[in-house]
Design an enzyme around this catalytic site. Structure first.
Site, PDB file in Angstrom:
ATOM      1  N   ASP A  85       0.820  -1.215   0.000  1.00 42.22           N
ATOM      2  CA  ASP A  85       0.000   0.000   0.000  1.00 42.22           C
ATOM      3  C   ASP A  85       0.853   1.263   0.000  1.00 42.22           C
ATOM      4  O   ASP A  85       2.032   1.253   0.369  1.00 42.22           O
ATOM      5  CB  ASP A  85      -0.954   0.016   1.197  1.00 42.22           C
ATOM      6  CG  ASP A  85      -0.235   0.034   2.535  1.00 42.22           C
ATOM      7  OD1 ASP A  85       0.752  -0.716   2.695  1.00 42.22           O
ATOM      8  OD2 ASP A  85      -0.657   0.778   3.436  1.00 42.22           O
ATOM      9  N   ASP A 145       7.711   4.388  -1.254  1.00 41.82           N
ATOM     10  CA  ASP A 145       7.329   3.801   0.025  1.00 41.82           C
ATOM     11  C   ASP A 145       6.044   3.012  -0.180  1.00 41.82           C
ATOM     12  O   ASP A 145       4.959   3.579  -0.118  1.00 41.82           O
ATOM     13  CB  ASP A 145       7.140   4.905   1.062  1.00 41.82           C
ATOM     14  CG  ASP A 145       6.791   4.399   2.445  1.00 41.82           C
ATOM     15  OD1 ASP A 145       6.869   3.183   2.675  1.00 41.82           O
ATOM     16  OD2 ASP A 145       6.424   5.231   3.293  1.00 41.82           O
ATOM     17  N   GLU A 179       0.227  -1.423   5.633  1.00 43.21           N
ATOM     18  CA  GLU A 179       1.281  -0.966   6.541  1.00 43.21           C
ATOM     19  C   GLU A 179       1.087   0.496   6.892  1.00 43.21           C
ATOM     20  O   GLU A 179       1.322   0.910   8.042  1.00 43.21           O
ATOM     21  CB  GLU A 179       2.655  -1.176   5.885  1.00 43.21           C
ATOM     22  CG  GLU A 179       3.842  -0.949   6.818  1.00 43.21           C
ATOM     23  CD  GLU A 179       4.323   0.494   6.878  1.00 43.21           C
ATOM     24  OE1 GLU A 179       5.162   0.800   7.749  1.00 43.21           O
ATOM     25  OE2 GLU A 179       3.877   1.326   6.054  1.00 43.21           O
TER      26      GLU A 179
END
Length: 414
Positions: A85, A145, A179
């Site tokens: 995610d 990320d 996360e």
């Protein structure tokens, strides 16, 4: 090692094209069904590479195994983990990467928004001169990320499969959902994963090995006021919106993210809204020190009690939910896992950096679930917003660290 940059670029630009933003407050896991699209794509790719047991669980966790070479079957099993995610704090839909070869170290115009990525604000850019820089176009985040971590693990696995002559231990691979909203480890099958130790590949600059992070909690303050006509409000009205704003403003001003660094903790006002009748504000509470973390929660509780005493006709509630704990007290009992990563980073031509993480990773929670799991750098910077950026050279170094660790598993006696 051979140049992996082309392969890294192809994978990374492919993965960031998937819209995988998670959602705060969702009851289900994954919080957004769209995360399954990348999960299934990765599972198919793993199978195509030769990972026969690759699977996607009901809750969107991707698992797979690279068996040990015969000479390493008596070693411990190493895990590598990254998350699917992207953060809900900024759009992750229709990501359009900008790729700048031989970056000159200066300002970069993000062509979709016109915003400028500048070394005046992001000092790391000066050290990236001469590299191939990847940014967003300014209308979305980039997704490094943690699609950089996903890319680096996938590329490391592909490299080892392409070179069967290279000895390596048994490797377990996992890609997790959610996360960014703190729920990545919630349905993670630690026992089924079967690793003796693991590394999340979810950090910043290449060469980073982190095993200390914030203790974290979220707090929600709810205020129900008393609304009467303003002409006769004296001594009667309790303005919930005004009290919410005052409550937030009265917290220590030197304890915000913008005023702290290193191991200094903070209160972060995430959201505030309401009117005279009803108002709410949400905070993040963070501190590396467990005692100071407890003090911050106690401060909020005292402030709520003060409001109840001063305004007995109003209703004031505080809900505090712990999110994750600092992994350091557990990780200091596993120095060989940390030493292995530091040695890998050194032998890949970098100096290990072990700054405390001003955030958390899946590894923090997994460590307390019995899977020691420090965090490795991915080569990315300025996560969660339009100025996110990374270089192919940094990604190559991060992938090399993963490969080195995989090829030097700890022995059973360790």
């Amino acid at each position: 090692m051979e140049d992996l940059r082309k392969e890294l670029q192809e994978r990374f630009t492919d993965y960031v094209s998937f819209y995988t933003t998670s959602e705060e407050g969702a009851e289900k896991i994954p919080s957004t069904a769209r995360q399954f699209n990348l999960a299934r794509h990765l599972c198919d790719e793993l199978r195509a590479l030769g990972i026969e047991d690759a699977e996607v669980s009901h809750h969107c966790y991707v698992y797979g195994t690279l068996p040990a070479t015969p000479d390493m079957e008596d070693r411990q099993t190493t895990g590598f983990i990254a998350h699917l995610d992207t953060a809900p704090s900024f759009s992750g839909e229709n990501v359009k990467p900008q790729i700048i070869e031989n970056y000159d170290g200066g300002d970069v115009v993000l062509k979709g928004s016109g915003a400028v990525l500048s070394p005046m604000e992001f000092s790391d850019l000066t050290s990236l001169k001469g590299r191939t820089l990847i940014t967003s176009d300014g209308t979305t985040l980039l997704g490094a990320d943690d699609k950089a971590g996903v890319t680096e693990i996938m590329t490391a696995v592909a490299y080892l499969l392409k070179h069967p002559e290279i000895s390596h231990g048994k490797i377990r691979i996992a890609f997790t959902p959610d996360e960014e909203v703190g729920k990545g480890p919630e349905r993670f099958d630690v026992e089924g994963f079967g690793a003796d130790y693991a590394y999340t590949v979810d950090g910043g600059a290449e060469g980073e090995i982190s095993y200390e992070n914030f203790n974290a909690a979220s707090a929600r303050v709810t205020m129900d006021g008393v609304n009467v006509h303003t002409g006769s409000a004296k001594g009667i009205m309790v303005n919930a919106a005004l009290l919410a704003a005052t409550f937030a403003a009265d917290l220590p001003r030197n304890m915000t993210p913008a005023e702290t660094e290193g191991r200094e903790g903070f209160f972060h006002l995430e959201d505030i809204h309401g009117d005279v009748n009803h108002a709410e504000c949400s905070f993040l509470i963070r501190d590396h020190d467990a005692g100071k973390f407890a003090d911050k929660k106690a401060l909020l509780e005292r402030r709520i009690e003060e409001l109840r005493d001063k305004y007995p006709t109003g209703t004031f509630t505080l809900e505090i939910s712990d999110t994750y704990k600092n992994m350091y007290p557990v990780m200091e009992q596993h120095p060989k896992i940390i030493a292995l990563a530091k040695n890998a980073i050194t032998l890949c031509g970098m100096t290990p950096v072990s700054d405390p993480v001003r955030g958390g990773t899946d590894g923090a929670q997994l460590t307390y679930k019995g899977l020691p799991c420090p965090n490795l750098g991915t080569g990315g910077y300025a996560f969660h917003g339009p100025f996110e950026h990374i270089t192919l050279e940094g990604m190559q170094k991060a992938a090399e660290v993963v490969i080195y660790i995989a090829c030097h598993p700890l022995g059973q006696e360790d």
